[in-house]
Design a protein around this motif. Structure first.
Motif, PDB file in Angstrom:
ATOM      1  N   GLY A   1       0.804  -1.207   0.000  1.00 25.30           N
ATOM      2  CA  GLY A   1       0.000   0.000   0.000  1.00 25.30           C
ATOM      3  C   GLY A   1       0.842   1.264   0.000  1.00 25.30           C
ATOM      4  O   GLY A   1       0.364   2.325  -0.411  1.00 25.30           O
TER       5      GLY A   1
ATOM      6  N   VAL B   1      -5.210   0.798  -5.624  1.00 30.90           N
ATOM      7  CA  VAL B   1      -5.545   0.633  -4.208  1.00 30.90           C
ATOM      8  C   VAL B   1      -6.728  -0.309  -4.052  1.00 30.90           C
ATOM      9  O   VAL B   1      -6.755  -1.156  -3.143  1.00 30.90           O
ATOM     10  CB  VAL B   1      -5.842   2.007  -3.579  1.00 30.90           C
ATOM     11  CG1 VAL B   1      -6.414   1.837  -2.181  1.00 30.90           C
ATOM     12  CG2 VAL B   1      -4.567   2.841  -3.516  1.00 30.90           C
ATOM     13  N   ARG B   2      -7.717  -0.195  -4.950  1.00 32.95           N
ATOM     14  CA  ARG B   2      -8.856  -1.111  -4.886  1.00 32.95           C
ATOM     15  C   ARG B   2      -8.409  -2.551  -5.102  1.00 32.95           C
ATOM     16  O   ARG B   2      -8.946  -3.481  -4.488  1.00 32.95           O
ATOM     17  CB  ARG B   2      -9.906  -0.731  -5.928  1.00 32.95           C
ATOM     18  CG  ARG B   2     -10.800   0.433  -5.532  1.00 32.95           C
ATOM     19  CD  ARG B   2     -11.798   0.719  -6.627  1.00 32.95           C
ATOM     20  NE  ARG B   2     -12.663  -0.432  -6.848  1.00 32.95           N
ATOM     21  CZ  ARG B   2     -13.916  -0.519  -6.408  1.00 32.95           C
ATOM     22  NH1 ARG B   2     -14.443   0.478  -5.723  1.00 32.95           N
ATOM     23  NH2 ARG B   2     -14.634  -1.591  -6.650  1.00 32.95           N
TER      24      ARG B   2
ATOM     25  N   THR C   1      -6.879  -3.731  -1.838  1.00 33.60           N
ATOM     26  CA  THR C   1      -7.924  -4.003  -0.848  1.00 33.60           C
ATOM     27  C   THR C   1      -8.752  -5.226  -1.229  1.00 33.60           C
ATOM     28  O   THR C   1      -9.320  -5.877  -0.346  1.00 33.60           O
ATOM     29  CB  THR C   1      -8.833  -2.777  -0.689  1.00 33.60           C
ATOM     30  OG1 THR C   1      -9.346  -2.399  -1.971  1.00 33.60           O
ATOM     31  CG2 THR C   1      -8.067  -1.614  -0.094  1.00 33.60           C
TER      32      THR C   1
ATOM     33  N   GLU D   1      -6.840  -7.860   0.313  1.00 37.32           N
ATOM     34  CA  GLU D   1      -7.102  -7.824   1.757  1.00 37.32           C
ATOM     35  C   GLU D   1      -8.466  -8.422   2.076  1.00 37.32           C
ATOM     36  O   GLU D   1      -8.621  -9.155   3.063  1.00 37.32           O
ATOM     37  CB  GLU D   1      -7.031  -6.375   2.233  1.00 37.32           C
ATOM     38  CG  GLU D   1      -7.172  -6.205   3.713  1.00 37.32           C
ATOM     39  CD  GLU D   1      -5.966  -6.701   4.486  1.00 37.32           C
ATOM     40  OE1 GLU D   1      -6.146  -7.111   5.642  1.00 37.32           O
ATOM     41  OE2 GLU D   1      -4.844  -6.667   3.930  1.00 37.32           O
ATOM     42  N   ARG D   2      -9.451  -8.126   1.241  1.00 35.24           N
ATOM     43  CA  ARG D   2     -10.795  -8.665   1.448  1.00 35.24           C
ATOM     44  C   ARG D   2     -10.781 -10.194   1.348  1.00 35.24           C
ATOM     45  O   ARG D   2     -11.451 -10.886   2.121  1.00 35.24           O
ATOM     46  CB  ARG D   2     -11.748  -8.064   0.412  1.00 35.24           C
ATOM     47  CG  ARG D   2     -13.217  -8.256   0.730  1.00 35.24           C
ATOM     48  CD  ARG D   2     -14.070  -7.631  -0.342  1.00 35.24           C
ATOM     49  NE  ARG D   2     -13.997  -6.172  -0.340  1.00 35.24           N
ATOM     50  CZ  ARG D   2     -13.369  -5.455  -1.261  1.00 35.24           C
ATOM     51  NH1 ARG D   2     -12.785  -6.045  -2.283  1.00 35.24           N
ATOM     52  NH2 ARG D   2     -13.349  -4.141  -1.181  1.00 35.24           N
TER      53      ARG D   2
ATOM     54  N   CYS E   1     -11.445   2.869   0.181  1.00 38.50           N
ATOM     55  CA  CYS E   1     -10.347   1.906   0.061  1.00 38.50           C
ATOM     56  C   CYS E   1      -8.998   2.584   0.293  1.00 38.50           C
ATOM     57  O   CYS E   1      -8.095   2.002   0.907  1.00 38.50           O
ATOM     58  CB  CYS E   1     -10.381   1.249  -1.315  1.00 38.50           C
ATOM     59  SG  CYS E   1     -11.779   0.134  -1.589  1.00 38.50           S
TER      60      CYS E   1
ATOM     61  N   TYR F   1      -8.566   3.023   3.893  1.00 35.31           N
ATOM     62  CA  TYR F   1      -8.190   1.745   4.503  1.00 35.31           C
ATOM     63  C   TYR F   1      -6.706   1.459   4.282  1.00 35.31           C
ATOM     64  O   TYR F   1      -6.019   0.984   5.200  1.00 35.31           O
ATOM     65  CB  TYR F   1      -9.028   0.620   3.921  1.00 35.31           C
ATOM     66  CG  TYR F   1      -8.687  -0.737   4.486  1.00 35.31           C
ATOM     67  CD1 TYR F   1      -9.273  -1.175   5.663  1.00 35.31           C
ATOM     68  CD2 TYR F   1      -7.755  -1.560   3.866  1.00 35.31           C
ATOM     69  CE1 TYR F   1      -8.946  -2.412   6.207  1.00 35.31           C
ATOM     70  CE2 TYR F   1      -7.415  -2.784   4.400  1.00 35.31           C
ATOM     71  CZ  TYR F   1      -8.017  -3.211   5.573  1.00 35.31           C
ATOM     72  OH  TYR F   1      -7.678  -4.421   6.110  1.00 35.31           O
ATOM     73  N   ALA F   2      -6.208   1.749   3.082  1.00 36.81           N
ATOM     74  CA  ALA F   2      -4.786   1.507   2.812  1.00 36.81           C
ATOM     75  C   ALA F   2      -3.906   2.363   3.713  1.00 36.81           C
ATOM     76  O   ALA F   2      -2.843   1.915   4.174  1.00 36.81           O
ATOM     77  CB  ALA F   2      -4.488   1.775   1.340  1.00 36.81           C
TER      78      ALA F   2
ATOM     79  N   ASP G   1      -4.129   0.712   7.076  1.00 34.71           N
ATOM     80  CA  ASP G   1      -3.662  -0.674   7.086  1.00 34.71           C
ATOM     81  C   ASP G   1      -2.140  -0.756   7.114  1.00 34.71           C
ATOM     82  O   ASP G   1      -1.600  -1.754   7.591  1.00 34.71           O
ATOM     83  CB  ASP G   1      -4.202  -1.402   5.849  1.00 34.71           C
ATOM     84  CG  ASP G   1      -3.892  -2.885   5.885  1.00 34.71           C
ATOM     85  OD1 ASP G   1      -4.136  -3.512   6.935  1.00 34.71           O
ATOM     86  OD2 ASP G   1      -3.404  -3.414   4.868  1.00 34.71           O
TER      87      ASP G   1
ATOM     88  N   ALA H   1     -12.086  -3.388   7.944  1.00 30.50           N
ATOM     89  CA  ALA H   1     -12.477  -3.995   6.673  1.00 30.50           C
ATOM     90  C   ALA H   1     -13.981  -3.927   6.481  1.00 30.50           C
ATOM     91  O   ALA H   1     -14.467  -3.613   5.385  1.00 30.50           O
ATOM     92  CB  ALA H   1     -11.986  -5.442   6.617  1.00 30.50           C
TER      93      ALA H   1
ATOM     94  N   LEU I   1     -14.217  -1.273   3.565  1.00 31.08           N
ATOM     95  CA  LEU I   1     -14.132  -2.052   2.325  1.00 31.08           C
ATOM     96  C   LEU I   1     -15.481  -2.540   1.832  1.00 31.08           C
ATOM     97  O   LEU I   1     -15.606  -2.913   0.664  1.00 31.08           O
ATOM     98  CB  LEU I   1     -13.201  -3.256   2.522  1.00 31.08           C
ATOM     99  CG  LEU I   1     -11.752  -2.931   2.866  1.00 31.08           C
ATOM    100  CD1 LEU I   1     -10.918  -4.203   2.882  1.00 31.08           C
ATOM    101  CD2 LEU I   1     -11.165  -1.929   1.887  1.00 31.08           C
TER     102      LEU I   1
END
Length: 437
Positions: free
Chosen positions: A35, A65-66, A69, A72-73, A104, A107-108, A111, A193, A197
């Motif tokens: 990220g 980035v999506r 994620t 990550e999801r 997202c 979140y990055a 994260d 998340a 997300l």
């Protein structure tokens, strides 16, 4: 407390859940570190927004980035058991205008430190705690500054058994703290998340409304096509034959003094026309009944009673329980859906399940906020919604789609060998309630 739970509480991963959390801490470090360059691209796109190339670069960075994620999801779903649905994808090069893409990115940002901290707590800190816990086993094998064991400070060597046991106790405490912190950090990662997300609840509701609206439009179009086909192939053809028969009878009786043969022929034509008229009336009656059963004018309970009388036979017993339908009647649309669901479920149980006993119940539940219809049979079971063949009845899948148009649910429990229990829940909103008709 079991041995596994005790080891988990002491910070030693033993259960499947804690081992999965440890695996997530290790595997999640990869998207967390990746990220960083994505955020650098994101910052570059933000700086370039003053130029024409800024928005495309920003959209490409948000798309990257999506993708991270998305990884990550997948890790959260596979290792932590939390299913986080993905938001709808934006159009190409339009990610900069998509709120989900910016969530997202947020979140990055979070994260990166969280992933590193989670990894450190779960792995290096625990390994250090294990090393301290095992110090009494190996401190005599280490020599430092002329004495056995390590030194805490220059004048405090850890070379005696009490001091070694104190180090082991410190290691055990460090393991317990690491286990507690790891559980809290893992829960925080799941919360982030789920919050950043997944689509927001309003978006889920809008998506569900879009789907149910499409289902309602499709069902209405299919109903109109069916009505048109039934009218064209049935009643319309009968009425045309009726008009032709009456025209021929008129021709046969046109003479000033018709012959006996002409009168007999006209009588036969009128009889045929009368038969066509009766058939057309029956087909029209069936067609109207398929749109809105007239029996529902008296309420859902009498309508279900008529279904029972239609389907009951010496080999099939149908029990009906509608005592809990008192109070104001549900909306007409809800009653119609409940009636057709009960009719379809009864037909399936009688024709396909080989049932000998069927129980049908309808009641108002949740303080009058929902209408629940239950159909249970002792048939062979194994029922499941399947895609309908073109031109065939929609069956259980069609029922589920019809129920969704009013935010209802269809629950089916049908193990092989039976019994089968189908529950239809139709919500009744305050604004949709109608007075007793």
């Amino acid at each position: 407390m079991t041995v596994t739970a005790t080891l988990d509480a002491l910070g030693l991963p033993a259960s499947r859940r804690t081992l999965r959390a440890l695996a997530y801490a290790v595997a999640g470090l990869v998207p967390a570190l990746l990220g960083a360059p994505a955020l650098v691209l994101l910052a570059a796109g933000a700086v370039l927004c003053v130029t024409r190339a800024g928005m495309p670069v920003l959209s490409l960075a948000l798309t990257a980035v999506r993708g991270l994620t998305g990884l990550e999801r997948a890790l959260v779903r596979a290792l932590l058991g939390e299913d986080v649905p993905a938001p709808p994808r934006p159009r190409p090069l339009r990610a900069a205008h998509d709120g989900a893409a910016w969530r997202c990115a947020a979140y990055a940002v979070l994260d990166l430190p969280l992933g590193v901290l989670l990894f450190v707590v779960h792995l290096p800190v625990r390994l250090y705690g294990l090393l301290l816990l095992s110090y009494p086993l190996w401190f005599r094998a280490v020599r430092e500054n002329g004495h056995r064991g390590l030194e805490l400070t220059g004048d405090l060597p850890l070379d005696t058994w009490p001091r070694a046991l104190a180090v082991a106790a410190a290691g055990l405490a460090l393991l317990a703290v690491a286990g507690w912190a790891g559980r809290r950090l893992t829960a925080l990662a799941v919360l982030l998340a789920r919050t950043l997300l997944a689509p927001p609840p309003l978006a889920d509701r809008v998506h569900d409304l879009e789907e149910t609206r499409a289902l309602a439009v499709r069902d209405s179009a299919a109903t109109l096509r069916r009505i048109e086909r039934d009218l064209h192939d049935g009643a319309q053809a009968r009425l045309i034959a009726l008009a032709m028969g009456l025209t021929r009878a008129k021709e046969a009786l046109r003479a000033p003094e018709p012959s006996p043969e002409g009168v007999a022929r006209a009588r036969d034509l009128v009889e045929q026309a009368l038969g066509n008229a009766r058939t057309a009336l029956g087909e029209l009656r069936d067609l109207v009944r398929g749109i809105h059963p007239p029996v529902l004018d008296n309420g859902l309970a009498p309508a279900l009673a008529s279904l029972r009388s239609d389907i009951e036979s010496p080999a099939l017993r149908v029990e009906l329980h509608t005592e809990l339908l008192g109070g104001p009647r549900p909306p007409e649309a809800v009653e119609t859906i409940a009636y057709f669901c009960a009719a379809e479920l009864l037909t399936n149980a009688a024709r396909h399940a080989g049932a000998h006993r069927i129980m049908v119940g309808a009641r108002l539940a949740e303080g009058g906020r929902a209408l629940v219809v239950e159909v249970e049979d002792d048939g062979r079971g194994g029922a499941a919604p399947r895609p309908a063949a073109p031109g065939a009845p929609s069956g259980l899948r069609g029922l589920a789609e019809r129920v969704r148009t009013v935010d209802g649910t269809l629950t089916l429990d049908s193990p092989p060998g039976g019994p089968t229990r189908a529950t239809v829940r139709l919500p009744l909103t305050t604004s949709s309630r109608e007075p007793t008709r």
